[in-house]
Design an enzyme around this catalytic site. Sequence first.
Site, short mmCIF file in Angstrom:
data_model
loop_
_atom_site.label_atom_id
_atom_site.label_comp_id
_atom_site.label_asym_id
_atom_site.label_seq_id
_atom_site.Cartn_x
_atom_site.Cartn_y
_atom_site.Cartn_z
N ARG A 48 -12.10 -3.42 -5.58
CA ARG A 48 -11.46 -4.24 -4.56
C ARG A 48 -12.28 -5.50 -4.35
NH1 ARG A 48 -15.46 -4.39 -1.80
NH2 ARG A 48 -14.44 -5.88 -0.42
N ASP A 237 -9.58 -14.03 0.39
CA ASP A 237 -8.68 -13.52 -0.64
C ASP A 237 -7.74 -14.58 -1.16
OD1 ASP A 237 -9.43 -11.15 1.29
OD2 ASP A 237 -9.01 -10.33 -0.70
N ASN A 246 -7.99 -13.47 4.70
CA ASN A 246 -9.09 -12.55 4.52
C ASN A 246 -8.77 -11.25 5.24
OD1 ASN A 246 -11.80 -12.20 3.36
ND2 ASN A 246 -12.49 -12.05 5.49
N LYS A 247 -9.69 -10.30 5.15
CA LYS A 247 -9.47 -8.99 5.75
C LYS A 247 -9.02 -9.09 7.20
CE LYS A 247 -9.60 -6.01 4.07
NZ LYS A 247 -8.36 -5.54 3.41
C1 LIG Z 1 -15.28 -11.68 -1.79
S1 LIG Z 1 -13.66 -11.46 -1.34
C2 LIG Z 1 -13.71 -9.94 -0.54
C3 LIG Z 1 -12.53 -9.76 0.36
O1 LIG Z 1 -11.68 -8.75 -0.17
C4 LIG Z 1 -11.57 -7.78 0.83
O2 LIG Z 1 -10.33 -7.17 0.86
P1 LIG Z 1 -10.17 -5.70 0.20
O3 LIG Z 1 -11.39 -4.91 0.56
O4 LIG Z 1 -8.91 -5.19 0.83
O5 LIG Z 1 -10.03 -5.97 -1.27
C5 LIG Z 1 -11.80 -8.52 2.10
O6 LIG Z 1 -10.70 -9.31 2.44
C6 LIG Z 1 -12.98 -9.33 1.70
O7 LIG Z 1 -13.28 -10.37 2.54
#
Ligand SMILES: CSC[C@H]1O[C@H](OP(=O)(O)O)[C@H](O)[C@@H]1O
Length: 346
Positions: A48, A237, A246-247
């Site tokens: 991820r 993202d 982003n998250k």
């Molecule tokens: C360095 S970008 C990481 C970014 O991705 C994460 O999402 P996920 O864990 O759902 O893939 C999160 O948005 C992070 O900030």
Amino acid sequence: MTERTIFWDYESKSISLIDQTLLPAEYRIKSCSTVEELAEAIRRLEVRGAPALGVAGGLGIALSAAISESSDASGIIADLRRDALILKATRPTAVNLAWGIERVLKAAEACSTPEEIQKAALSEAEAVGDEDAAMCREIGKNGAELLPDKCTVLTHCNAGALACSEWGTALGVIRSACKAGKEVSVISCETRPLNQGSRLTAFELSRDNIPVKTITDSSAAMLMRKGVIDAVIVGADRITDDAVFNKIGTYMHAVCAKHHNIPFYVAAPYSTFDSELSEADVEIELRARDELAFCGDKMLMPDGVEALNYAFDPTPMNLITAVITEKGVLKPPFERTDLLPGRRDI
Ligand SMILES: CSC[C@H]1O[C@H](OP(=O)(O)O)[C@H](O)[C@@H]1O
């Protein structure tokens, strides 16, 4: 952490990746020998993080080429295009996934024999990973200069080595600042419901002996008001001309940081920029109810109650102090042309 999050295994002609759903309790390298296995690993967040998804997407096309049973170039390319659609559909918000897939697919489509396709796809996929590792260190260097010699930084989710090839974006800035001799302490928001912050960011930083404390997401505002937080650094993202995706929870922190005059930085490579879409066009991933309704076997919600489990949120550019990239530090507002890959004039 310097080991690669996801990489090609030449011996077994498969993709190897750190299964992040098992961390911090268990550190296990998982092998994906089919595109569907990789797609499921992406859906389950075994791999991820936007940059890591770009690498995963590219390696997925290389895997498709390696295992294709087609005997000619046109058949293999058809297989790659079919698998590209499968991989793109796994997670819609991070722009890097589709970017990595398209970049490797384009390299394959330029070839005329099965052998050339397989070689070019793997070479391009590995280049995506190598470039990401180098970009993370450039982002780290550019961002480290923004931090005071002694500071406390709040971060959300995991934008570390585990979200990239290695080193990380937001955590890359923190690692580079520490490497430059700055005294950086980190407050890591647990990041409900999948706890990338408490599980992954705390895991990474504690292994690197960087001071880190985990808090509930809802504690961040109070710590900002108490004057504990000197800066906020998060990953991204997708970055459009008007918002940073982003998250989920990032927007909440950005509003609080603005209210308390705390700098709010986004660390991301140019591959995260999207010059095509604006905020209103971007699909925000909705994830399964059970991620909210259960913690392991423990029931956290009554049956029959619906959940709205958004994986990301958009933060308007007016709440962003700067975007730290491998080419330098960008201050909003942005024109769409600023977000084009070829922009060099920083
Ligand atoms: C360095 S970008 C990481 C970014 O991705 C994460 O999402 P996920 O864990 O759902 O893939 C999160 O948005 C992070 O900030």
